[in-house]
Design a protein around this motif. Structure first.
Motif, mmCIF file in Angstrom:
data_model
loop_
_atom_site.group_PDB
_atom_site.id
_atom_site.type_symbol
_atom_site.label_atom_id
_atom_site.label_comp_id
_atom_site.label_asym_id
_atom_site.label_seq_id
_atom_site.Cartn_x
_atom_site.Cartn_y
_atom_site.Cartn_z
ATOM 1 N N ALA A 95 0.834 -1.161 0.073
ATOM 2 C CA ALA A 95 0.047 0.078 -0.187
ATOM 3 C C ALA A 95 1.010 1.208 0.230
ATOM 4 O O ALA A 95 0.613 2.408 -0.329
ATOM 5 N N THR A 96 2.036 1.188 0.606
ATOM 6 C CA THR A 96 3.016 2.195 0.752
ATOM 7 C C THR A 96 3.071 2.867 -0.850
ATOM 8 O O THR A 96 3.131 3.957 -1.064
ATOM 9 N N GLU A 97 3.657 2.038 -1.727
ATOM 10 C CA GLU A 97 3.838 2.373 -3.073
ATOM 11 C C GLU A 97 2.757 2.912 -3.604
ATOM 12 O O GLU A 97 2.719 3.857 -4.755
ATOM 13 N N THR A 196 -8.187 6.722 -0.725
ATOM 14 C CA THR A 196 -8.360 6.008 0.688
ATOM 15 C C THR A 196 -7.779 4.743 0.931
ATOM 16 O O THR A 196 -7.849 3.920 0.162
ATOM 17 N N ASP A 197 -6.986 4.857 2.075
ATOM 18 C CA ASP A 197 -6.048 3.847 2.379
ATOM 19 C C ASP A 197 -6.885 2.871 3.373
ATOM 20 O O ASP A 197 -7.208 3.238 4.441
ATOM 21 N N GLU A 198 -7.110 1.858 2.830
ATOM 22 C CA GLU A 198 -8.203 0.824 3.543
ATOM 23 C C GLU A 198 -7.480 -0.515 3.991
ATOM 24 O O GLU A 198 -8.176 -1.609 3.662
ATOM 25 N N TRP A 237 5.602 -8.996 2.721
ATOM 26 C CA TRP A 237 5.496 -9.498 1.199
ATOM 27 C C TRP A 237 5.385 -8.159 0.420
ATOM 28 O O TRP A 237 5.673 -8.226 -0.741
ATOM 29 N N LYS A 238 4.798 -7.113 0.909
ATOM 30 C CA LYS A 238 4.607 -5.763 0.247
ATOM 31 C C LYS A 238 3.772 -5.941 -1.159
ATOM 32 O O LYS A 238 4.491 -5.535 -2.041
ATOM 33 N N ILE A 239 3.007 -6.629 -1.148
ATOM 34 C CA ILE A 239 1.814 -6.626 -2.290
ATOM 35 C C ILE A 239 0.705 -5.914 -1.808
ATOM 36 O O ILE A 239 -0.057 -6.380 -0.955
HETATM 37 C C1 LIG Z 1 -2.436 2.976 7.169
HETATM 38 C C2 LIG Z 1 -1.476 2.174 6.640
HETATM 39 N N1 LIG Z 1 -1.154 2.171 5.258
HETATM 40 C C3 LIG Z 1 -0.176 1.442 4.663
HETATM 41 C C4 LIG Z 1 0.588 0.723 5.423
HETATM 42 C C5 LIG Z 1 1.797 -0.011 4.811
HETATM 43 O O1 LIG Z 1 1.292 -1.073 3.972
HETATM 44 P P1 LIG Z 1 2.100 -1.859 3.176
HETATM 45 O O2 LIG Z 1 3.003 -2.737 3.930
HETATM 46 O O3 LIG Z 1 1.094 -2.775 2.260
HETATM 47 O O4 LIG Z 1 3.139 -1.072 2.393
HETATM 48 C C6 LIG Z 1 0.326 0.598 6.599
HETATM 49 C C7 LIG Z 1 1.323 -0.047 7.561
HETATM 50 O O5 LIG Z 1 1.262 -0.145 8.869
HETATM 51 C C8 LIG Z 1 -0.671 1.204 7.515
HETATM 52 O O6 LIG Z 1 -0.933 1.178 8.880
#
Ligand SMILES: Cc1ncc(COP(=O)(O)O)c(C=O)c1O
Length: 390
Positions: A95-97, A196-198, A237-239
């Motif tokens: 989700a970070t990317e 929106t980050d879910e 895994w970072k997917i």
């Molecule tokens: C709100 C939120 N978004 C994104 C992430 C990161 O997700 P990913 O590991 O899939 O990049 C986190 C991880 O703690 C998070 O709490």
């Protein structure tokens, strides 16, 4: 060089790795960083091994492998009634990317981004990387609800986008349908895009998660982000993936192209399997997490900390002002020596004082309960036996 990175991103290096290293160095119980200490479904891990051995080791398609795209499409329809096609999904490196690519792809330098504070720390860095300006809307203790008037006041004629996060890290707030309707009204009224980050969509306890994209008039202006990390206890895994209308997803993919181009070839088919076949895994995980939340919160309440019991995520928040430390950071820095426990000072999720908002999180501390029961019990035992006063 570190100062350069800090200037570029506007934040210190992420605190989580630092606190996890501190936990290892001091032999402390790590209730800091949000990763589970038990892995996700073994069959999913075996599927990744099979993909590695089966020749899935070269660049996959940039926007995602067909299995993963189809599994995300089926998941969105099965859980939320959202009907998508492959042009409306892109796979990302976590989700970070997806958040980074959404901001870089959708925001121009000088645009304003309205974002919930406290924030997951990558948001600050990525808004700054995009050359944009963040306009925080603070979820205030003790309840951390959305202040709709503050949201309306944060929007100006330079606002391009609202960056939302529900269920919310670090507060555990799950936005209600009514709160989301207010966000939708603002977005529609000002013709804004919402990202929106879910990622905690399946990790809710008493309250149901409502995806913003399911509200009337919102699908066409919403990029929804999730990942396998939290849902399937596979954080390493970072997917991840972003979904939404094709033109917004194309903008995300355009930026993703220059960040990583493509993501984890052998992991994508395994995550597809997890999405297709493992609803029971995250249902059981949510029930189990709820018990662990209650275990941790009851223990912290016994220690006379004011505890905010979250409706979702991995995290509970306490106010530690009663212990006489200057602030939550001083408390967390002293905690390994005082008690052999690591936690995260919530002030790292707020804009620093002197804007004043930093004060909102000054005495708050975030505790992760995505740990084994015996780990939480040991952490609580150590806290009970320690003298936590400054
Ligand atoms: C709100 C939120 N978004 C994104 C992430 C990161 O997700 P990913 O590991 O899939 O990049 C986190 C991880 O703690 C998070 O709490």
């Amino acid at each position: 060089m570190r100062e350069h990175a800090q200037r570029l991103s506007g934040v210190e290096r992420t605190i989580f790795a630092e606190m996890s290293a501190l936990a290892v160095r001091t032999g402390s119980v790590n209730l800091g960083q949000g990763f589970p200490d038990e892995d996700g479904p073994p069959e999913v891990i075996e599927a990744a091994v099979a993909a590695l051995r089966g020749g899935r080791n070269q660049y996959p398609p940039g926007h995602g492998t067909p299995e993963l795209l189809d599994a995300v499409i089926a998941h969105q329809e099965r859980h939320y009634g959202l009907v998508l096609d492959r042009s409306q999904v892109v796979a990302t490196t976590g989700a970070t990317e997806a958040v980074a690519a959404a901001l870089l792809g959708l925001v121009d330098p000088g645009d304003e981004v309205v974002v919930l504070e406290p924030y997951y720390d990558s948001y600050v860095a990525m808004i700054q990387f995009a050359g944009a300006v963040r306009r925080p809307v603070t979820l205030r203790a003790p309840d951390f609800r959305l202040d709709v008037d503050a949201l309306k006041a944060a929007v100006t004629d330079r606002t391009r986008l609202i960056l939302l996060n529900t269920p919310h890290n670090p507060t555990g707030t799950v936005l209600t349908r009514t709160e989301l309707e207010a966000v939708a009204a603002v977005a529609i009224g000002h013709d804004l895009v919402v990202v929106t980050d879910e990622v905690y969509e399946h990790l809710t306890f008493e309250q149901e998660h409502v995806p913003l994209a399911t509200l009337p008039g919102m699908f066409e202006r919403t990029v929804t982000i999730s990942s396998a990390g939290k849902t399937f206890s596979l954080t390493g895994w970072k997917i991840g993936w972003a979904s939404g209308p094709a033109e917004l997803v194309a903008a995300v993919e355009g930026a993703k192209n220059w960040l990583s181009y493509s993501s984890g070839a052998p992991l994508q088919p395994a995550v597809a399997l997890a999405l297709d076949a493992h609803d029971a895994f995250h249902e059981a995980l949510a029930l189990d997490l709820r018990e662990r939340r209650d275990l941790l919160c009851a223990g912290l309440e016994e220690l006379e900390m004011r505890v905010h019991r979250p409706a979702g995520t991995y995290f509970a928040t306490t106010d530690v002002s009663a212990y006489g430390h200057r602030d939550g950071r001083a408390f967390c820095e002293a905690l390994p020596a005082m008690a052999g426990v690591v936690a995260i000072p919530s002030q790292v999720f707020y804009d620093p004082a002197p804007t004043g908002r930093g004060d909102e999180g000054r005495h708050l501390v975030r505790w992760a309960f995505c740990k084994r029961r015996d780990v939480i019990e040991e952490g609580l035992r150590r806290l009970r036996e320690a003298d936590l006063r400054a």
